[in-house]
Write an enzyme that holds these catalytic residues in place. Sequence first.
Site, mmCIF file in Angstrom:
data_model
loop_
_atom_site.group_PDB
_atom_site.id
_atom_site.type_symbol
_atom_site.label_atom_id
_atom_site.label_comp_id
_atom_site.label_asym_id
_atom_site.label_seq_id
_atom_site.Cartn_x
_atom_site.Cartn_y
_atom_site.Cartn_z
ATOM 1 N N ASP A 96 -11.369 1.012 -3.618
ATOM 2 C CA ASP A 96 -9.933 0.911 -3.366
ATOM 3 C C ASP A 96 -9.713 1.424 -1.948
ATOM 4 O OD1 ASP A 96 -7.252 0.487 -3.601
ATOM 5 O OD2 ASP A 96 -6.889 2.025 -5.127
ATOM 6 N N TYR A 128 -5.154 -10.850 -8.066
ATOM 7 C CA TYR A 128 -6.411 -10.401 -8.684
ATOM 8 C C TYR A 128 -7.243 -11.641 -8.982
ATOM 9 C CZ TYR A 128 -4.492 -5.728 -9.822
ATOM 10 O OH TYR A 128 -3.951 -4.456 -9.773
ATOM 11 N N HIS A 169 -0.862 -9.426 -3.728
ATOM 12 C CA HIS A 169 -1.727 -8.572 -4.559
ATOM 13 C C HIS A 169 -2.431 -9.389 -5.648
ATOM 14 C CE1 HIS A 169 -3.136 -4.910 -6.488
ATOM 15 N NE2 HIS A 169 -2.493 -4.172 -5.595
ATOM 16 N N HIS A 179 3.643 0.173 -2.676
ATOM 17 C CA HIS A 179 3.981 -1.259 -2.786
ATOM 18 C C HIS A 179 5.479 -1.539 -2.874
ATOM 19 C CE1 HIS A 179 -0.166 -2.147 -2.859
ATOM 20 N NE2 HIS A 179 -0.408 -2.018 -4.143
ATOM 21 N N GLN A 213 -7.449 -4.545 2.232
ATOM 22 C CA GLN A 213 -7.705 -3.604 1.148
ATOM 23 C C GLN A 213 -8.587 -4.298 0.115
ATOM 24 O OE1 GLN A 213 -6.348 -0.499 1.249
ATOM 25 N NE2 GLN A 213 -6.817 0.345 -0.764
ATOM 26 N N ASN A 225 0.832 -1.200 0.000
ATOM 27 C CA ASN A 225 0.000 0.000 0.000
ATOM 28 C C ASN A 225 0.870 1.255 0.000
ATOM 29 O OD1 ASN A 225 -2.466 1.682 0.199
ATOM 30 N ND2 ASN A 225 -3.412 -0.281 0.712
ATOM 31 N N ARG A 226 0.296 2.400 0.402
ATOM 32 C CA ARG A 226 0.935 3.689 0.163
ATOM 33 C C ARG A 226 1.562 4.295 1.421
ATOM 34 N NH1 ARG A 226 -3.371 3.072 -3.175
ATOM 35 N NH2 ARG A 226 -3.061 3.684 -5.358
ATOM 36 N N GLU A 253 -6.389 -7.672 -0.082
ATOM 37 C CA GLU A 253 -5.021 -7.679 0.422
ATOM 38 C C GLU A 253 -5.049 -7.528 1.948
ATOM 39 O OE1 GLU A 253 -2.940 -4.583 -2.110
ATOM 40 O OE2 GLU A 253 -4.990 -4.585 -2.886
#
Length: 370
Positions: free
Chosen positions: A268, A200, A198, A125, A308, A99-100, A335
């Site tokens: 998100d 999908y 991560h 990330h 997340q 994440n950020r 996540e």
Amino acid sequence: MMILRTATLATLAIASVAPAVEVAEYGKTPGGEMTHVYTLENKSGMKVKLLDLGATLMAAEVPDKEGKTADVLFGFDDPAKYLSDDNQYFGNVVGRYGNRIAKGKFTLDGKEYTLATNNPPNHLHGGGDRALSKVVWKGEKSDADNSVTFSYNSPDGEEGYPGELKAQVTYTLTDDNAVRIEYEATTDKPTVLNLTNHAYFNLAGAGSPTINDHVVTLYADHYTPVDDTLITTGEIAKVEGTALDFREPHAIGDRVDSFGDAEGAGYDHNFVLNKTPSDVEGLHKAATVKDPKSGRVLTVLTDQPGVQFYGGNFLKGQTGKDGKTYAHRSGFCLETQHYPDSPNKPDFPSVVLRPGETYTHTCVYAFSAE
């Protein structure tokens, strides 16, 4: 201090007659490193493929309600694609900080550290070319456990993070169609750490055109609001009365348009988990997702404080495995993690790891059909 715990997880059943773990060369990276694919299979016939580049969960062939299998994970057929702009962390282990982190900076023990701002104006990330998602890990299989352990030693200062980090992640395919992911790491200097996967998913099969019909339940009464750069504000807010309220099942597409039509708009968000008990000791429920057509169900369990939920808002129609297209909002991520920008939010659970401590994190992606 982050809460560190000794593993006390109930052992999930391992297939007693599963085939041996297969290992095959996958191809060389643009830098000339050979990569390898590991294939796990349980006695029910479910298969999982793992890639040492990025310690990646690259495929999962899962049965539907009629017993027909489909690969529900995004990925590529070529290692170079995993290092290209088309890869939006498909199945990668991300870090050191998933994440950020706001403006690519954090202060630890009075010293400021500067990271790559690879998601301007923020760090995302783990950063650039030496983020954990972009390096080749060392793989070691265990036929007895139907598992693969990937390990990587990240040197002090790599991507701007302090401390030599010794990390490993173990993937186990269980007898009851669950993928269990266990992370462990140590450091020789104080550092910050938040590892996650991560992956999908599209439960109708990767490459299916949408996830808007997938029905989601999130075991969270609260979430962490973000600013217009997707950085947490520090607030913990109630989901009640918002489009983020998935305490009761909702199709993803029911309310996604409430976020507007700007680029990247949609789900998100980090959800603050209620720690709802699960059937696996030490883990709580994070989410349940069902595809009504195939009947496939994904249940996510973890010991982390957050998850997340990302709805594939930035997918751009890139070509993945078997020539399939990954369209806008055709895949979702769950996540398990600590909260975004925790190094700069002292009221959030701590992500500081110090020498002598061991970071642990367990996530289970459990598949079923109904």
